[in-house]
Design a protein around this motif. Structure first.
Motif, short mmCIF file in Angstrom:
data_model
loop_
_atom_site.label_atom_id
_atom_site.label_comp_id
_atom_site.label_asym_id
_atom_site.label_seq_id
_atom_site.Cartn_x
_atom_site.Cartn_y
_atom_site.Cartn_z
N UNK A 183 0.84 -1.19 0.00
CA UNK A 183 0.00 0.00 0.00
C UNK A 183 0.88 1.24 0.00
N UNK A 184 0.38 2.31 -0.60
CA UNK A 184 1.16 3.55 -0.64
C UNK A 184 0.44 4.68 0.10
N UNK A 185 1.18 5.43 0.89
CA UNK A 185 0.64 6.58 1.61
C UNK A 185 1.27 7.83 1.01
N UNK A 186 0.51 8.90 0.94
CA UNK A 186 1.06 10.12 0.35
C UNK A 186 1.42 11.13 1.44
N UNK A 187 2.60 11.71 1.25
CA UNK A 187 3.10 12.70 2.19
C UNK A 187 3.46 13.93 1.36
N UNK A 197 1.80 9.62 10.20
CA UNK A 197 1.23 8.58 9.33
C UNK A 197 1.01 7.34 10.18
N UNK A 198 -0.20 6.77 10.08
CA UNK A 198 -0.45 5.54 10.83
C UNK A 198 -0.51 4.37 9.85
N UNK A 199 0.25 3.32 10.15
CA UNK A 199 0.28 2.15 9.27
C UNK A 199 0.09 0.88 10.09
N UNK A 200 -0.41 -0.17 9.46
CA UNK A 200 -0.50 -1.44 10.20
C UNK A 200 0.89 -2.04 10.40
N UNK A 201 1.14 -2.57 11.59
CA UNK A 201 2.44 -3.18 11.86
C UNK A 201 2.56 -4.50 11.11
N UNK A 202 3.78 -4.88 10.79
CA UNK A 202 4.02 -6.18 10.17
C UNK A 202 3.67 -6.26 8.71
N UNK A 203 3.47 -5.11 8.06
CA UNK A 203 3.10 -5.13 6.65
C UNK A 203 3.94 -4.09 5.89
N UNK A 262 10.01 -1.53 4.83
CA UNK A 262 9.80 -2.95 5.18
C UNK A 262 8.75 -3.05 6.29
N UNK A 263 8.23 -4.25 6.54
CA UNK A 263 7.26 -4.41 7.64
C UNK A 263 7.85 -3.92 8.97
N UNK A 264 7.07 -3.13 9.69
CA UNK A 264 7.56 -2.53 10.94
C UNK A 264 6.98 -3.23 12.17
N UNK A 321 9.53 17.71 9.69
CA UNK A 321 9.67 16.49 10.48
C UNK A 321 8.32 15.85 10.70
N UNK A 322 8.35 14.56 10.98
CA UNK A 322 7.11 13.84 11.19
C UNK A 322 7.39 12.48 11.78
N UNK A 323 6.33 11.69 11.90
CA UNK A 323 6.50 10.38 12.52
C UNK A 323 5.56 9.36 11.87
N UNK A 324 6.07 8.14 11.72
CA UNK A 324 5.24 7.03 11.25
C UNK A 324 4.90 6.20 12.48
N UNK A 325 3.59 5.93 12.66
CA UNK A 325 3.19 5.11 13.81
C UNK A 325 2.67 3.77 13.29
N UNK A 326 3.33 2.71 13.72
CA UNK A 326 2.90 1.37 13.32
C UNK A 326 2.12 0.73 14.45
N UNK A 327 0.89 0.28 14.13
CA UNK A 327 0.05 -0.34 15.18
C UNK A 327 -0.24 -1.79 14.83
#
Lengths: 149, 279
Positions: free
Chosen positions: A64-68, A80-86, A124-126, A143-149
């Motif tokens: 999947x692609x997220x736009x920044x 940015x929130x992304x699913x963990x392990x993917x 890669x999967x986080x 600056x920013x942050x990616x949050x993997x849940x």
């Protein structure tokens, strides 16, 4: 030792002659002589061929692609929130007039995004957690942050 | 201004350390300066071109052109460094012996010099293009702080070059007898780190997708983003969160270079024996 050497010079059976270790090695090496450069190129070529083969077999993958978006040296969204392990991709759109380097030690990526263009970064999967990123050329604002849940 | 200084300093030491090591490695080789300066000149020219075409390189090959380019550049440097070490294993002894008799064998030395010239070129090319892009952006922004930023950039350049010069001075202070052993080891680690770097770019491009898990995290001890981390990264390929595949590449290059240098090393007894074997 002297006796052995003399018998070797006389053309006696060489297999029983005790040569110094390094010299024996040199004998066998001279069998596939050509040039030093030739042999070196051959070995390096072989290694690269193996590496290339490995790359082909690992292949590509869907994600999947997220736009920044980067404007006035600020990323939006900054979170940015992304699913963990993917595995996923971030498409960075640089709307500024200057190039920026998307840089993240946490995500282990660095990529220059030219002015008025966009770039895709494969992640890669986080594991669950937060991963900071920044624009290296304008670290104060970009600056920013990616949050993997 | 301080931000600019730090960014430029960071990029310059990465390229500068490589140049410093190459300079100390080639000590005693006649005609090395044209090769090294040529490498720097090509690197600078390339950096300017790279900065201009950054956009098109980045978007090439389905958006992973930049990663593939970086990986290719690093791989080239690894091959050149390996070639140099193999060459050194053959001729290092003679050079150490003749270190004072300058100009002994230009023709024979030039092969290895050409390889190192490429290494210097690509190091300057990679870091230089980042500096150019950054400074160009600063100049574009047109704020009243531009002068301060440019000053910061120049100071960063001078400091980076100074630190690299210190490295060189430190290295050449080593007695010739040990110099080649030390620089040989340095070159080996330098190459191993570059190989791991190439893997990192391929992982980022999504080309390598196996063994991409982080093996350990020592960012609390020495962070990649710190100056010390950068120096360690350039010198021995230190990464605070390496992936499995990066470690594989690192160890493989380390082992391959050591093995190749051993394999091609010229033993002192060889000359007399090859005469005997020919009879």
């Amino acid at each position: 030792m002297t006796r052995f050497t003399r018998s070797a010079a006389a053309g006696a059976d060489r297999t029983i002659v005790r040569l110094p270790r390094s010299s024996r090695f040199q004998l066998s090496a001279s069998l596939f002589q050509p040039s030093l450069l030739g042999r070196f190129t051959g070995i390096v070529g072989f290694v690269f061929a193996c590496a290339a083969l490995g790359l082909v077999t690992t292949g590509a993958h869907a994600e999947d692609a997220l736009t920044l978006t980067l404007k006035d040296h600020v990323f939006s969204p900054a979170e940015l929130t992304v699913p963990a392990g993917k595995a996923f991709a971030i498409v960075v759109k640089n709307e500024d007039d200057a190039a920026e380097e998307f840089d993240s030690d946490d995500l282990h990526v660095e990529k220059v995004i030219a002015a008025k263009s966009s770039g895709t970064i494969h992640i890669k999967p986080l594991k669950p957690g937060s991963y900071k990123f920044s624009g290296e050329y304008h670290e104060a604002t970009a600056k920013g942050v990616v949050i993997a849940k | 201004m301080l931000g600019t200084l730090i960014i430029v300093f960071r990029e310059v030491i990465e390229a500068g350390l490589v140049v410093g090591i190459v300079l100390s490695v080639t000590r005693g080789l006649a005609g090395r300066m044209p090769w090294i300066l040529g490498g720097i000149a090509i690197g600078v020219t390339g950096a300017l071109l790279l900065a201009i075409f950054a956009g098109s390189i980045a978007s090439a090959l389905e958006g992973i052109g930049q990663e593939l380019f970086n990986a290719a550049v690093l791989s080239t440097a690894v091959v050149m460094l390996t070639w140099h070490n193999v060459w050194m294993a053959r001729h290092g002894r003679e050079i150490a012996a003749e270190i004072r008799t300058v100009g002994k064998d230009v023709a024979r030395g030039s092969r290895s010099l050409a390889a190192l010239s490429v290494v210097v070129g690509v190091a300057v090319l990679r870091e230089g293009s980042e500096v150019v892009l950054f400074l160009y952006g600063v100049a574009l922004s047109g704020h009243d702080t531009v002068i301060a930023q440019i000053t910061g950039g120049i100071l960063g350049l001078v400091l980076g070059a100074g630190l690299s010069a210190l490295t060189y001075v430190g290295l050449v202070a080593i007695p010739p007898r040990y110099l080649f052993a030390v620089t040989g080891a340095l070159i080996t680690f330098l190459a191993a780190g570059m190989a791991a770097g190439a893997v990192a770019f391929l992982e980022q491009a999504g080309v390598i997708t196996v063994m991409t898990d982080t093996v350990w995290d020592t960012s609390w001890l020495l962070a990649d983003s710190s100056i010390a981390g950068r120096v360690a990264h350039t010198l021995v390929g230190y990464v605070d969160r390496p992936t499995g595949m990066e470690l594989v590449a690192y160890v493989a290059v380390l082992a391959a270079m050591t093995l190749l240098s051993r394999l091609f090393a010229q033993r002192p007894a060889a000359a007399s024996l090859s005469g005997a074997a020919a009879q």
